[in-house]
Design a protein around this motif. Structure first.
Motif, PDB file in Angstrom:
ATOM      1  N   GLU A  39       5.074  -2.332   0.336  1.00 47.00           N
ATOM      2  CA  GLU A  39       3.955  -2.608  -0.580  1.00 47.00           C
ATOM      3  C   GLU A  39       3.470  -1.321  -1.249  1.00 47.00           C
ATOM      4  OE1 GLU A  39       1.038  -4.215  -2.834  1.00 47.00           O
ATOM      5  OE2 GLU A  39       2.587  -5.320  -1.757  1.00 47.00           O
ATOM      6  N   ARG A  40       3.203  -0.288  -0.458  1.00 45.75           N
ATOM      7  CA  ARG A  40       2.684   0.973  -1.008  1.00 45.75           C
ATOM      8  C   ARG A  40       3.697   1.660  -1.909  1.00 45.75           C
ATOM      9  NH1 ARG A  40       2.388   4.736   2.453  1.00 45.75           N
ATOM     10  NH2 ARG A  40       3.290   3.629   4.216  1.00 45.75           N
ATOM     11  N   ARG A  60       4.336  -0.313  -5.149  1.00 49.78           N
ATOM     12  CA  ARG A  60       3.215  -0.124  -6.094  1.00 49.78           C
ATOM     13  C   ARG A  60       3.305   1.258  -6.739  1.00 49.78           C
ATOM     14  NH1 ARG A  60      -0.507  -1.719  -2.847  1.00 49.78           N
ATOM     15  NH2 ARG A  60      -0.891   0.311  -1.941  1.00 49.78           N
ATOM     16  N   ASP A  76       6.063   1.259  -9.360  1.00 47.86           N
ATOM     17  CA  ASP A  76       5.634   0.526 -10.560  1.00 47.86           C
ATOM     18  C   ASP A  76       4.646   1.350 -11.384  1.00 47.86           C
ATOM     19  OD1 ASP A  76       7.235  -1.630  -9.991  1.00 47.86           O
ATOM     20  OD2 ASP A  76       5.601  -2.940  -9.313  1.00 47.86           O
ATOM     21  N   GLU A  77       3.714   2.030 -10.719  1.00 52.46           N
ATOM     22  CA  GLU A  77       2.738   2.851 -11.435  1.00 52.46           C
ATOM     23  C   GLU A  77       3.418   4.003 -12.163  1.00 52.46           C
ATOM     24  OE1 GLU A  77      -0.082   3.957  -8.415  1.00 52.46           O
ATOM     25  OE2 GLU A  77      -0.987   1.952  -8.379  1.00 52.46           O
TER      26      GLU A  77
END
Length: 146
Positions: A101-102, A105, A108-109
């Motif tokens: 998850e981290r 993310r 993606d950022e």
């Protein structure tokens, strides 16, 4: 740069993979290939080695070779369901789910930040993702071409 879409896509994916590998190592202590294995497992768990290999586009032997290191790192658990012969089920640990998850993310950022570049104005990431998913589904439905 090329005017051939297949080559351009290959160049883009190669560059994304290289930069993702650097970011994942620096920020999360994991390689790009380890992340892909865990993120793929997150989408299909629980699953067995055969299905994970199919999802990753690699051989069962490649997944079987990788699993012990993922277990040792505390990211994957294995179980042997009764009556299933040598079948091994794979699942992520809670820490691996958190990592996926981290790190996902974070990736993606970083990608979104690149698209904020003035030369990339007008690119809609959501639409691009939708188009690429559509193309991927079409390729998978059509199967290999001889």
């Amino acid at each position: 740069m090329s005017d051939k879409i297949t080559f351009t896509l290959h160049e883009l994916v190669s560059e994304l993979d290289a930069q993702a590998d650097e970011l994942l190592k620096a920020r999360h202590g994991i390689t790009g290939s380890q992340f892909i294995a865990l993120a793929t497992l997150a989408d299909v768990e629980p699953t067995d080695i055969t299905d994970l290999a199919r999802c990753l586009g690699v051989t069962k032997a490649a997944v079987s070779k990788r699993v012990p290191s993922l277990v040792k790192a505390g990211w994957v658990t294995t179980t042997h369901p009764p009556g299933q012969g040598r079948r091994v089920l794979l699942e992520l640990t809670d820490s691996a789910r958190d990592l996926v998850e981290r790190a996902g993310r974070d990736l993606d950022e970083q990608f979104a930040a690149l698209v904020d570049h003035p030369d990339a104005s007008g690119i809609d990431l959501s639409a691009l993702n939708d188009h690429l998913n559509t193309l991927t589904a079409i390729f998978r439905q059509k199967g290999p071409r001889a």
